[in-house]
Design an enzyme around this catalytic site. Structure first.
Site, PDB file in Angstrom:
ATOM      1  N   LYS A 101      45.138 -29.663 -25.430  1.00  0.00           N
ATOM      2  CA  LYS A 101      44.909 -29.412 -23.992  1.00  0.00           C
ATOM      3  C   LYS A 101      45.354 -30.605 -23.153  1.00  0.00           C
ATOM      4  CE  LYS A 101      40.248 -31.004 -23.845  1.00  0.00           C
ATOM      5  NZ  LYS A 101      39.115 -31.312 -23.093  1.00  0.00           N
ATOM      6  N   ARG A 116      43.626 -43.240 -39.685  1.00  0.00           N
ATOM      7  CA  ARG A 116      42.437 -43.753 -39.016  1.00  0.00           C
ATOM      8  C   ARG A 116      41.168 -43.260 -39.704  1.00  0.00           C
ATOM      9  NH1 ARG A 116      43.120 -42.263 -32.892  1.00  0.00           N
ATOM     10  NH2 ARG A 116      41.094 -41.428 -33.424  1.00  0.00           N
ATOM     11  N   ARG A 140      30.072 -30.586 -19.582  1.00  0.00           N
ATOM     12  CA  ARG A 140      29.889 -30.465 -21.021  1.00  0.00           C
ATOM     13  C   ARG A 140      28.693 -29.591 -21.388  1.00  0.00           C
ATOM     14  NH1 ARG A 140      33.206 -33.667 -24.010  1.00  0.00           N
ATOM     15  NH2 ARG A 140      33.946 -35.569 -23.028  1.00  0.00           N
ATOM     16  N   ARG A 163      32.738 -33.635 -35.606  1.00  0.00           N
ATOM     17  CA  ARG A 163      33.189 -33.680 -34.209  1.00  0.00           C
ATOM     18  C   ARG A 163      33.475 -32.277 -33.689  1.00  0.00           C
ATOM     19  NH1 ARG A 163      38.138 -37.323 -34.509  1.00  0.00           N
ATOM     20  NH2 ARG A 163      38.942 -36.609 -32.502  1.00  0.00           N
ATOM     21  N   ARG A 174      46.785 -36.568 -39.387  1.00  0.00           N
ATOM     22  CA  ARG A 174      47.467 -37.570 -38.555  1.00  0.00           C
ATOM     23  C   ARG A 174      47.693 -38.882 -39.299  1.00  0.00           C
ATOM     24  NH1 ARG A 174      44.824 -37.344 -32.668  1.00  0.00           N
ATOM     25  NH2 ARG A 174      43.084 -38.231 -33.808  1.00  0.00           N
TER      26      ARG A 174
END
Ligand code: ZN
Length: 318
Positions: free
Chosen positions: A13, A162, A88, A173, A127
């Site tokens: 997004k 990471r 949120r 998450r 990633r």
């Protein structure tokens, strides 16, 4: 256009938001950026925010909303904004709606960039970043792997993973995101403002779908009017048919978006049919727009003043 963007981490997004900013020349308003800027500038709200953060507390919704309101008062937000990262939760969404109503600038669209959890997992856990800081190339072992595993194509340095991209962290998450966002999705759906775009495929394909949604959401009336006048200009006799068809089409397109809040808007194209077919489209919404225009002119100034005066007081009482 006034948009709230919803989408999981890894949904892309952010990329879509950047493209929207370019295309429509409206700012993205991120509460994180606002907070940092206000604290750095030492504004009144910034001081309050800093006090909260220094005390290890969350910055209150009132302070965040105050910052958003100040930001929306700037000239570049006149044509609209993209809100990212706020609201949120439902209370924040309600407070935002109330504030925007006082400013006579209600949200027009809540856009959800939807991506399956398993795809998000691969995007986030796959990633890899080049460890050479001056290179910084980014790979994904599933979607855009380097030619030789673990090595940067560009500079040959090792690729690093990471620690917060590991599977457990990412999954929790995403779970937090789901729990936060599901109620908001229902909230905006009930308002008839939610639209969903699939966040898979190429960036430009997704963006095409995003802009299609926006055009339908924002300009049903304008489209009906231009189609009607174009048809009227062509041939007098067939104009009314074409205009009716055009108006019908756009009315139908606008419907899903227009449930509770925008009911009158969905009905508007009906009178538009006749008037637009007869003459120039400008004459059509007379009844509907007159009071609206007056309200728009009167509302923002008054609202702004009264909000500024009353909002902090209300806070103190609490
Ligand atoms: Zn590299």
């Amino acid at each position: 256009m006034r948009i709230v963007l919803l989408g999981a981490p890894g949904s892309g997004k952010g990329t879509q938001s950047k493209l929207l900013i370019e295309k429509y020349k409206i700012p993205q308003i991120s509460t994180g950026d606002l907070l940092r800027a206000a604290v750095a500038a030492g504004t009144e709200l910034g001081k309050k925010a800093k006090a909260a953060m220094d005390a290890g507390q969350l910055v209150s919704d009132d302070v965040v909303l105050g910052m958003i309101q100040e930001r929306l008062g700037k000239p570049d937000a006149r044509a609209g904004f993209i809100l990212d990262g706020f609201p949120r939760n439902i209370p924040q969404a309600q407070a935002l709606d109330a504030m925007l109503a006082r400013m006579a600038q209600p949200l027009q669209l809540a856009l959800l960039v939807d991506v399956d959890t398993e795809v998000l997992m691969k995007r986030l856990t796959g990633r890899r970043t080049c460890s050479n800081a001056s290179c910084g190339a980014i790979y994904n072992i599933y979607f855009s792997p380097p030619r030789s595993p673990g090595k940067c194509d560009k500079c040959g340095s090792a690729l690093s993973h990471r620690s917060d991209d590991n599977e457990n962290t990412v999954r929790s998450r995403l779970k937090v995101y789901d729990e936060q966002t599901a109620p908001l999705v229902s909230y905006y759906k009930a308002q008839g403002k939610l639209r969903t775009v699939r966040g898979t495929g190429s960036v430009s394909e997704i963006f095409k779908n995003v802009t299609d949604i926006i055009e339908v959401q924002m300009r049903p009336l304008a489209a009906a009017m231009s189609a009607a006048s174009a048809a009227a200009a062509k041939v007098g006799g067939t104009a009314s048919k074409a205009a009716k068809a055009a108006a019908k089409k756009t009315a139908a397109a606008a419907k899903p978006a227009a449930k509770p809040a925008a009911k009158p808007a969905a009905k508007k194209p009906a009178p538009a049919k006749k008037a637009a077919a007869k003459k120039k489209p400008a004459a059509k919404p007379k009844k509907a727009t007159k009071p609206k225009k007056a309200a728009k002119k009167a509302a923002p100034k008054k609202a702004k003043k009264s909000v500024r005066k009353t909002a902090p007081k209300a806070k103190k009482k609490k």
